[in-house]
Motif scaffolding. Structure first.
Motif, PDB file in Angstrom:
ATOM      1  N   HIS A   5      60.513  22.081  34.500  1.00  0.00           N
ATOM      2  CA  HIS A   5      60.068  20.820  33.898  1.00  0.00           C
ATOM      3  C   HIS A   5      60.362  20.983  32.413  1.00  0.00           C
ATOM      4  CE1 HIS A   5      57.983  20.345  37.699  1.00  0.00           C
ATOM      5  NE2 HIS A   5      57.384  21.492  37.493  1.00  0.00           N
ATOM      6  N   ASP A  39      60.343  27.498  36.547  1.00  0.00           N
ATOM      7  CA  ASP A  39      59.266  26.518  36.487  1.00  0.00           C
ATOM      8  C   ASP A  39      59.102  26.025  35.042  1.00  0.00           C
ATOM      9  OD1 ASP A  39      57.333  24.776  37.339  1.00  0.00           O
ATOM     10  OD2 ASP A  39      55.897  26.289  37.975  1.00  0.00           O
ATOM     11  N   HIS A  44      56.971  19.788  45.015  1.00  0.00           N
ATOM     12  CA  HIS A  44      56.141  21.004  45.013  1.00  0.00           C
ATOM     13  C   HIS A  44      55.427  21.122  46.354  1.00  0.00           C
ATOM     14  CE1 HIS A  44      56.197  20.028  40.607  1.00  0.00           C
ATOM     15  NE2 HIS A  44      56.182  21.327  40.451  1.00  0.00           N
ATOM     16  N   HIS A  71      58.090  26.557  44.934  1.00  0.00           N
ATOM     17  CA  HIS A  71      57.012  27.528  45.160  1.00  0.00           C
ATOM     18  C   HIS A  71      56.917  28.064  46.580  1.00  0.00           C
ATOM     19  CE1 HIS A  71      55.927  26.999  41.069  1.00  0.00           C
ATOM     20  NE2 HIS A  71      55.683  25.711  41.233  1.00  0.00           N
ATOM     21  N   HIS A  92      64.130  25.238  39.702  1.00  0.00           N
ATOM     22  CA  HIS A  92      62.891  24.483  39.436  1.00  0.00           C
ATOM     23  C   HIS A  92      62.506  24.596  37.962  1.00  0.00           C
ATOM     24  CE1 HIS A  92      59.329  22.255  40.351  1.00  0.00           C
ATOM     25  NE2 HIS A  92      58.535  23.191  39.881  1.00  0.00           N
TER      26      HIS A  92
HETATM   27 ZN   LIG Z   1      56.743  22.835  38.932  1.00  0.00          ZN
END
Ligand SMILES: [Zn+2]
Length: 464
Positions: free
Chosen positions: A68, A320, A232, A269, A66
């Motif tokens: 971004h 993340d 998510h 998550h 995961h």
């Molecule tokens: Zn995220």
């Protein structure tokens, strides 16, 4: 091409550990590994490439499930905010990004991952402001340059403020254009082959930014094309409240209703899960990306990872986005995961070897690549990390796997992706390391400048 690594401690994740052994690589795959010196390779006069692994620990390359990457350009902002406060402060800034920002941020972010032992990374890109260039192509180009295996997810949001969602309308897209662009991205880039360096997933952003129709249409599209689904889920208690208020269901039940549980789905998550939720994830083969540093940074909570593992739900790791876990090295997440679980459940909640397993095989399962990646076994891709655990301080630790997980990140002697050297002696070899770092810094300056031109960076919420 052949390569022989000798005299190395091997933690293959599958099968027993080898205290001093060898790994033979042919082409992009592991041909053989075992204890002691390597037997002569059949028909080979000798290996032209040998690595003396004395003092090193070999593990499968770490898998990041995961991220971004664009957020590399917006680190250090909204430092004391909850997830929803942080998102509201940053959405408008992100709306100013363009392809140049994304390329620079992804180059730095992927280089940083490689420097922490990562050989495969996913990414979840879900903001596509109009007229700002081809952002998805920009991150794919960065991954090709850095040379790590890449699983970018074409993300999306269609539920802006005017529809009861969290993001401002300026950062969301229309359903029809999302589905067309997502379909195009899969057709243009997805490579399903065994050795694939590039696979695409479909990823509406979250229950509070994506409509039910976007979720179900995305699932249908992904299943039609044979690609995976990501979103998510259950990150914060605010999300629980939002889902109960708007849909009358908690997040995992809502996902179930939308057809979003299954072996082709992994969630980011999965923090706020009930016992029933964990049972549903385990029963359906739905995976989760545990992102402990980000969850800590945003005060989101501690995921029930040890209970999920005990009940058979798959867990991988993720750093993340860099804006909610600044400069987090993937290898550091093994330690963070271990400490969080032990702080919550006691010292037997997660072992060093379990932490290594979720970071490798667990990640490969999240991406549907457990037959190709995630363990060191003959026939699998030669994606591995060689950690130097013989430094003057680290060599005082009895067990090299303990040194890797309990201690600070050890230096990397090598990171190999499909047998190709990406990191050597702690330096990127595919792209100039300084240039990769500067590309990230320039992406940050450019995004701040673009946002400033719109008067977006003065907000005090951004700087606290
Ligand atoms: Zn995220």
């Amino acid at each position: 091409m052949s390569l022989l690594i000798e005299n190395v401690h091997i933690a293959p994740v599958a099968g027993p550990e080898i205290q001093s052994g060898y790994i033979r690589i042919e082409g992009d795959r592991i041909a053989e590994l075992g204890p002691g010196p390597a037997p002569a390779a059949p028909g080979a006069a000798g290996h032209s490439n040998r690595i003396d692994g004395t003092g090193c620990l070999a593990t499968p390359g770490l898998v990041n499930t995961h991220h971004h990457l664009y957020q590399w350009a917006s680190q250090g902002l909204a430092q004391d905010a909850t997830l929803f406060e942080w998102l509201v402060a940053l959405y408008q800034v992100w709306a100013a990004m363009d392809a140049e920002v994304v390329n620079g941020a992804a180059t730095a972010g992927l280089g940083w991952l490689a420097l922490s032992g990562c050989t495969t990374s996913s990414d979840h890109h879900y903001i596509f402001p109009k007229g700002r260039g081809d952002l998805f192509a920009a991150e794919i180009e960065a991954a090709r340059e850095v040379g790590i295996r890449f699983h970018p997810a074409r993300g999306s949001m269609d539920r802006g403020e005017s529809q009861g969602g969290l993001p401002p309308d300026v950062v969301v897209e229309e359903l029809a254009e999302i589905l067309a662009a997502t379909s195009e991205a899969v057709d243009a880039y997805h490579d399903p082959s065994f050795s694939s360096m590039l696979r695409i997933a479909v990823a509406p952003c979250s229950p509070f930014s994506s409509s039910a129709e976007l979720m179900t249409e995305s699932a249908a599209l992904a299943r039609d094309k044979g690609v995976r689904l990501h979103t998510h889920v259950a990150e914060t208690s605010d999300e629980d409240e939002h889902c109960l208020a708007r849909f009358g269901l908690r997040p995992v039940d809502y996902m179930e209703k939308l057809g979003w549980l299954g072996p082709d789905v992994w969630f980011a998550h999965s923090v706020h899960l009930s016992d029933d939720d964990i049972g549903k994830l385990a029963a359906t083969g739905t995976g989760s990306a545990h992102c402990p540093s980000s969850n800590g940074r945003l005060g989101a909570g501690i995921a029930r990872v040890s209970e999920m593992l005990r009940r058979g739900a798959n867990v991988g790791l993720g750093v993340d986005g860099s804006a909610s876990s600044e400069l987090t090295p993937l290898v550091g997440e093994l330690r963070q995961a271990l400490l969080f679980q032990r702080a919550r459940y006691g010292p037997q909640a997660l072992t060093a070897r379990q932490a290594l397993e979720i970071a490798t095989l667990g990640g490969a399962r999240n991406l549907g690549r457990e037959h190709e990646l995630g363990t060191l076994e003959p026939g699998k891709l030669a994606d591995l990390a060689l950690w130097r655990v013989d430094g003057p301080f680290t060599s005082a630790v009895a067990d090299p796997v303990c040194a890797l997980v309990f201690g600070p990140p050890p230096p990397l002697a090598r990171v190999l992706v499909g047998g190709r050297v990406v990191v050597e002696d702690g330096e990127l070899r595919t792209v100039p390391q300084d240039a990769a770092g500067r590309a990230g810094a320039e992406a940050h300056r450019r995004l701040m400048r673009l946002a400033d031109e719109r008067g977006l960076t003065a907000a005090k919420e951004l700087h606290h």
